[in-house]
Design an enzyme around this catalytic site. Structure first.
Site, PDB file in Angstrom:
ATOM      1  CE1 TYR A  23      -4.012   1.762  -0.098  1.00 31.14           C
ATOM      2  CE2 TYR A  23      -3.066   3.091   1.651  1.00 31.14           C
ATOM      3  CZ  TYR A  23      -4.026   2.904   0.691  1.00 31.14           C
ATOM      4  OH  TYR A  23      -5.005   3.841   0.496  1.00 31.14           O
ATOM      5  CG  ASN A  96     -14.983   4.404   0.838  1.00 34.79           C
ATOM      6  OD1 ASN A  96     -13.802   4.374   0.494  1.00 34.79           O
ATOM      7  ND2 ASN A  96     -15.516   3.435   1.556  1.00 34.79           N
ATOM      8  N   GLY A 124     -18.107   0.437  -0.632  1.00 36.86           N
ATOM      9  CA  GLY A 124     -18.377   1.756  -0.066  1.00 36.86           C
ATOM     10  C   GLY A 124     -18.235   2.842  -1.123  1.00 36.86           C
ATOM     11  N   GLY A 216      -7.610  -2.534  -6.232  1.00 36.88           N
ATOM     12  CA  GLY A 216      -7.127  -3.744  -6.916  1.00 36.88           C
ATOM     13  C   GLY A 216      -7.593  -4.989  -6.194  1.00 36.88           C
ATOM     14  CG  LEU A 241      -9.014  11.124  -0.802  1.00 34.17           C
ATOM     15  CD1 LEU A 241      -9.722  12.074  -1.765  1.00 34.17           C
ATOM     16  CD2 LEU A 241      -9.994  10.633   0.265  1.00 34.17           C
TER      17      LEU A 241
HETATM   18  N1  NAP Z   1      -7.568   5.089  -4.410  1.00 35.71           N
HETATM   19  C1  NAP Z   1      -8.218   5.662  -3.404  1.00 35.71           C
HETATM   20  O1  NAP Z   1      -8.054   6.831  -3.086  1.00 35.71           O
HETATM   21  C2  NAP Z   1      -9.190   4.831  -2.651  1.00 35.71           C
HETATM   22  C3  NAP Z   1     -10.127   5.430  -1.791  1.00 35.71           C
HETATM   23  C4  NAP Z   1     -11.066   4.597  -1.154  1.00 35.71           C
HETATM   24  C5  NAP Z   1     -11.016   3.235  -1.341  1.00 35.71           C
HETATM   25  N2  NAP Z   1     -10.050   2.719  -2.156  1.00 35.71           N
HETATM   26  C6  NAP Z   1      -9.949   1.283  -2.411  1.00 35.71           C
HETATM   27  O2  NAP Z   1     -11.143   0.883  -3.008  1.00 35.71           O
HETATM   28  C7  NAP Z   1     -11.400  -0.457  -2.679  1.00 35.71           C
HETATM   29  C8  NAP Z   1     -12.804  -0.553  -2.107  1.00 35.71           C
HETATM   30  O3  NAP Z   1     -12.870   0.117  -0.869  1.00 35.71           O
HETATM   31  P1  NAP Z   1     -14.239   0.159  -0.073  1.00 35.71           P
HETATM   32  O4  NAP Z   1     -13.985   0.706   1.280  1.00 35.71           O
HETATM   33  O5  NAP Z   1     -15.253   0.811  -0.921  1.00 35.71           O
HETATM   34  O6  NAP Z   1     -14.473  -1.406   0.019  1.00 35.71           O
HETATM   35  P2  NAP Z   1     -15.613  -2.313   0.608  1.00 35.71           P
HETATM   36  O7  NAP Z   1     -16.823  -1.496   0.915  1.00 35.71           O
HETATM   37  O8  NAP Z   1     -15.005  -3.136   1.663  1.00 35.71           O
HETATM   38  O9  NAP Z   1     -15.965  -3.238  -0.653  1.00 35.71           O
HETATM   39  C9  NAP Z   1     -15.062  -4.112  -1.225  1.00 35.71           C
HETATM   40  C10 NAP Z   1     -15.624  -4.469  -2.594  1.00 35.71           C
HETATM   41  O10 NAP Z   1     -14.689  -5.233  -3.314  1.00 35.71           O
HETATM   42  C11 NAP Z   1     -15.362  -6.325  -3.916  1.00 35.71           C
HETATM   43  N3  NAP Z   1     -14.409  -7.417  -4.091  1.00 35.71           N
HETATM   44  C12 NAP Z   1     -13.630  -7.990  -3.161  1.00 35.71           C
HETATM   45  N4  NAP Z   1     -12.843  -8.938  -3.710  1.00 35.71           N
HETATM   46  C13 NAP Z   1     -13.155  -8.955  -5.022  1.00 35.71           C
HETATM   47  C14 NAP Z   1     -12.698  -9.713  -6.130  1.00 35.71           C
HETATM   48  N5  NAP Z   1     -11.747 -10.652  -5.991  1.00 35.71           N
HETATM   49  N6  NAP Z   1     -13.242  -9.476  -7.338  1.00 35.71           N
HETATM   50  C15 NAP Z   1     -14.203  -8.538  -7.491  1.00 35.71           C
HETATM   51  N7  NAP Z   1     -14.672  -7.773  -6.483  1.00 35.71           N
HETATM   52  C16 NAP Z   1     -14.155  -7.983  -5.272  1.00 35.71           C
HETATM   53  C17 NAP Z   1     -16.478  -6.667  -2.942  1.00 35.71           C
HETATM   54  O11 NAP Z   1     -17.473  -7.346  -3.641  1.00 35.71           O
HETATM   55  P3  NAP Z   1     -18.360  -8.536  -2.967  1.00 35.71           P
HETATM   56  O12 NAP Z   1     -19.494  -7.847  -2.262  1.00 35.71           O
HETATM   57  O13 NAP Z   1     -18.767  -9.291  -4.160  1.00 35.71           O
HETATM   58  O14 NAP Z   1     -17.469  -9.298  -2.016  1.00 35.71           O
HETATM   59  C18 NAP Z   1     -16.922  -5.245  -2.552  1.00 35.71           C
HETATM   60  O15 NAP Z   1     -17.763  -4.701  -3.538  1.00 35.71           O
HETATM   61  C19 NAP Z   1     -10.311  -0.894  -1.700  1.00 35.71           C
HETATM   62  O16 NAP Z   1      -9.295  -1.540  -2.431  1.00 35.71           O
HETATM   63  C20 NAP Z   1      -9.809   0.438  -1.171  1.00 35.71           C
HETATM   64  O17 NAP Z   1      -8.482   0.363  -0.736  1.00 35.71           O
HETATM   65  C21 NAP Z   1      -9.160   3.471  -2.806  1.00 35.71           C
END
Ligand code: NAP
Length: 303
Positions: A23, A96, A124, A216, A241
């Site tokens: 990360y 999020n 989220g 990812g 972010l």
């Molecule tokens: N780049 C940024 O600034 C930023 C900001 C916020 C979040 N993020 C990233 O965004 C991602 C989601 O965060 P969140 O808090 O929204 O997560 P979350 O609410 O915990 O949701 C995780 C999601 O990932 C899906 N998932 C898990 N494993 C998977 C796979 N192998 N193939 C397809 N889908 C899969 C889950 O689907 P199911 O319901 O089918 O299990 C669920 O929809 C995380 O990786 C987080 O680090 C990045």
């Protein structure tokens, strides 16, 4: 100058064990977990201005460590949030919804009626994308993993404003060609998954469109065919972010928070589905959060 904060609910982000080591920011160990949450200020130092006891505050940056009952922080490490929004919205606001809003605004100039495609749509971020896009008049094509209660999930996302909810398998089918006779091809794709899922998003992107990768979850690389670049001139971008915050002032972040609070007050942005657990049940919360198909944020509460 230090501010003492008493943290009420602590939102637990999934502790992404598999991601440890790659990360963008890693805490120096030992460290307190938790990037999100809302707290209440109980006392401030004599020269602190702009925050007062009783105010609600959220972390200004990742890595603050919110899984605790109280702490002393500098004023700069916190952002004040209005306390007329639901507590769960405040606890889940700082990462999020901000990510969803920026990705919808910063990569393509979208107009009402344009469509956006995303995967992990029940995440989220995905739930925030659905609601903010609907508030902007954008049409969303929301890809989710299939599950036994897919209809329940579809209904829930549609109630939030999702126009279409389709499974990863449906997205791969030939019939998707007909789908795009009625729905404009998306100019923006939001990729939380990588691997095959992102290749499929790219396949349906409009010529010249952009795919933004922000997560990812599949732990697999994004693969795009050469023809997509040559004949469709698609753009592959990324969003983080934490980097956005480095590139913008705290006032701009505060402005973003206030814009989202307006959407919350207008009933256009709700917190994701949440399950509340007392802080001492953190292990149960962690185990639940690591399960697939949960679609619910585990929130640690106290006090
Ligand atoms: N780049 C940024 O600034 C930023 C900001 C916020 C979040 N993020 C990233 O965004 C991602 C989601 O965060 P969140 O808090 O929204 O997560 P979350 O609410 O915990 O949701 C995780 C999601 O990932 C899906 N998932 C898990 N494993 C998977 C796979 N192998 N193939 C397809 N889908 C899969 C889950 O689907 P199911 O319901 O089918 O299990 C669920 O929809 C995380 O990786 C987080 O680090 C990045």
């Amino acid at each position: 100058m230090n501010t003492k904060a008493y943290y009420l609910p602590l939102q637990m982000k999934k502790l992404r064990l598999r991601e440890l080591g790659n990360y963008g920011i890693l805490p120096k160990l030992p460290a307190v977990g938790g990037n999100e949450g809302v707290g209440q200020v109980v006392a401030v130092g004599s020269s602190v201005t702009g925050v007062k006891p009783g105010d609600w505050v959220i972390p200004a940056n990742a890595g603050l460590g919110t899984w605790r009952t109280e702490a002393v922080f500098s004023k700069e490490s916190l952002i004040r949030v209005p306390n007329d929004i639901p507590l769960q919205s405040a606890a889940t606001l700082g990462v999020n919804p901000c990510t969803a809003y920026r990705m919808l605004m910063d990569f393509e100039q979208l107009r009402p009626g344009d469509s956006v495609i995303q995967n992990a749509s029940n995440s989220g971020v995905g739930q925030a994308v659905i609601q903010i896009a609907a508030a902007l008049g954008l049409r969303t094509i929301n890809v989710v993993r299939d599950r036994p209660d897919i209809q329940k999930l579809t209904d829930r996302l549609k109630k939030m404003g999702a126009e279409h909810v389709i499974t990863e398998e449906e997205l791969r089918k030939h019939e998707m060609k007909n789908f795009f006779k009625d729905v404009p091809r998306p100019r923006l794709a939001l990729n939380c998954v990588g691997g095959k899922s992102s290749t499929e998003l790219l396949r349906h992107l409009a010529p010249g469109g952009t795919m933004v990768t922000y997560g990812g979850m599949a732990k697999q690389p994004v693969i795009a065919s050469v023809s997509l670049f040559i004949f469709k001139d698609v753009k592959l971008r990324g969003f983080w972010l934490s980097q956005w915050k480095k590139d913008h002032s705290p006032e701009q972040f505060q402005g973003l928070i206030l814009t989202l609070c307006d959407l919350i007050r207008q009933g256009q942005l709700m917190a994701p589905i949440c399950s509340e657990l007392p802080l001492q049940d953190y292990q149960r919360a962690l185990e639940t959060a690591m399960q697939p198909f949960v679609s619910s944020k585990q929130i640690l509460t106290m006090g």
